[in-house]
Design a protein around this motif. Structure first.
Motif: not given
Length: 480
Positions: A185-213
């Motif tokens: 769903e994220i791949e189909d819909l999102a223009d950009r993705v922001t990843v969080f871990r342990n309450g902190s921002h990790v990265t914001t990307r336009e393209k991000l594969g599932e394995a790396e995510a």
């Protein structure tokens, strides 16, 4: 825009200097494991929670649909849809005569003609309650729409329905922010993705594969999405035999479930899957048919009959919060609830035995809780709450496990933990009946798949099927 937001609950830091920015005319996904802080961030963004530090800036009208449904369960669908702005007469009184017709019109406008506006909300399925929540948010035509796990309870057709409305709002210049544990769903819909871990921002990307995510979200890589199932032992005993079962939408359903087998239940939504699981557990009265457990007839009139019957039947429901867990009570109390009779002498719980059982399950399932003996289970992340619910039934040592959408609303890493657990339980000889709203899981995790259509078994597929499209195609064909 969210900048440098921190939020703590007691000694638990839910957000640590978290930041992200979303633009008008954009669909922006927030990704992360359960407990990464996504839901807390959304509540801060919407003003439900006050941050300890940091700033939040928004422009325009904002609407939200939360992961934890905010509908009033004892009100009707119509009353919930117009809860904040009901139609009123001259004296300011609510015009109840027009409430349901206006709700019907609103539901039709959004393509939802299968929900009764006069129904009491508590009587709806989880999926239909989520649809009502979404319609209420969509109806405001907001400039900012925030959706917290909106698809966790939805079937694929309903996900497609929501995706269409999200894209429509984006075209109108709306900023849509959503969270999801379904990477497709994220791949189909999102223009950009922001990843969080342990309450902190990790990265914001336009393209991000599932394995790396998954690696960014969890800090570890996952080599295989689905584990290899152990083969069903040759000549395995029939653990559960169901003949001509009728209950709710079910019509003359018959099948065998063997020791060490994972038997999947597929089909389109509302074809009797829930009725099957509830009837086998005694939570729904059967209108006919027979059930045999380990070759002996079993009459299941209530859940107690299933739990205490011979080798035991356990049921893990789809809605952990309203159907499974006692949220204000501790992790210990929730885990030990199913075996209190074994842990008690003369009516008193043997605390040392209880602590030993709880510690063993916390370790086995990797439940993350700082104080499992006293910490309320409601303070855990969704994935850890689901592990607690699963652990309760594993402690009963039941030989038949009815697992109904157990991965709903949990992150990718936790899903993988559950996949591994299911394979391990099958290897230990447990007989597992499995339903999932994600057909892909049924396709890969089951030795066989029963496809229900109009309350009957329309097809039986040898598994692992591997291709979810085969299950979907079978559910659309006429019954044999």
């Amino acid at each position: 825009m969210v900048s440098g937001v921190s939020k703590s609950f007691g000694g638990v830091k839910a957000l640590r200097d978290a930041s992200f920015a979303a633009r008008p005319g954009e669909i922006h996904a927030l990704a992360g494991e359960n407990g990464a802080g996504k839901s807390t961030l959304i509540k801060v963004l919407c003003g439900v929670l006050r941050p300890d530090s940091g700033t939040v800036q928004t422009t325009g009208e904002l609407a939200t649909a939360f992961q934890e449904l905010s509908l009033a369960p004892d009100l009707t669908v119509a009353e919930n849809l117009f809860l904040h702005d009901p139609p009123r007469g001259r004296l300011g009184l609510v015009r109840r005569s027009v409430l349901a017709p206006r709700a019907d019109e609103l539901l039709r406008r959004f393509g939802v003609d299968y929900v009764d506006s006069r129904a009491v909300t508590a009587d709806l399925s989880v999926a239909h309650r989520q649809i009502v929540e979404l319609v209420r948010a969509l109806a405001t035509e907001p400039e900012i729409l925030v959706l917290d796990e909106p698809t966790a309870a939805l079937q694929e057709s309903q996900v497609a329905w929501l995706a269409g409305h999200m894209r429509r709002l984006r075209e109108q210049g709306c900023c849509v922010v959503f969270t999801s544990h379904r990477w497709r769903e994220i791949e189909d819909l999102a223009d950009r993705v922001t990843v969080f871990r342990n309450g902190s921002h990790v990265t914001t990307r336009e393209k991000l594969g599932e394995a790396e995510a998954v690696t960014l979200m969890s800090g570890r890589s996952i080599d295989r999405t689905y584990p290899r199932l152990p083969p069903v032992p040759a000549g395995a005993d029939r653990t559960l035999t169901v003949s001509g079962l009728r209950a709710g939408a079910l019509r003359e359903v018959s099948f065998d479930l063997h020791r060490g087998e994972v038997l999947g239940v597929g089909g389109l939504a509302g074809q009797g899957q829930a009725d099957l699981f509830l009837a086998l557990f005694g939570a729904r009265r059967a209108a006919g048919g027979t059930i045999q457990l380990a070759g002996r007839p079993l009459r299941v009139r209530r859940p107690r009959d299933a739990i205490r019957a011979g080798i035991g039947i356990a049921y893990v429901p789809e809605d952990r919060k309203s159907e499974g867990l006692l949220l204000p009570m501790s992790v210990r109390d929730n885990l030990a609830l199913g075996i209190l009779d074994r842990l008690s002498s003369a009516g008193l719980v043997r605390r040392s035995a209880e602590r030993a059982a709880v510690r063993s399950m916390v370790t086995q399932l990797g439940i993350v809780a700082s104080r499992p003996m006293t910490q309320p289970v409601g303070t855990l992340s969704g994935g850890n709450q689901q592990k607690v619910l699963m652990g309760r039934w594993l402690l009963t040592d039941a030989e038949v496990l009815l697992l109904y959408d157990v991965t709903r609303g949990v992150d990718a890493a936790t899903k993988h933990d559950f996949y591994q657990l299911i394979a391990q339980l099958a290897e230990r000889g447990k007989a597992i009946l499995l339903y999932s709203s994600e057909t892909e899981e049924i396709a890969h995790l089951c030795h066989r798949v029963l496809v229900l259509r109009e309350g009957r078994i329309a097809a039986e597929l040898a598994g692992p099927v591997g291709d979810a499209e085969q299950i979907v195609a079978a559910s659309m064909r006429e019954r044999r």
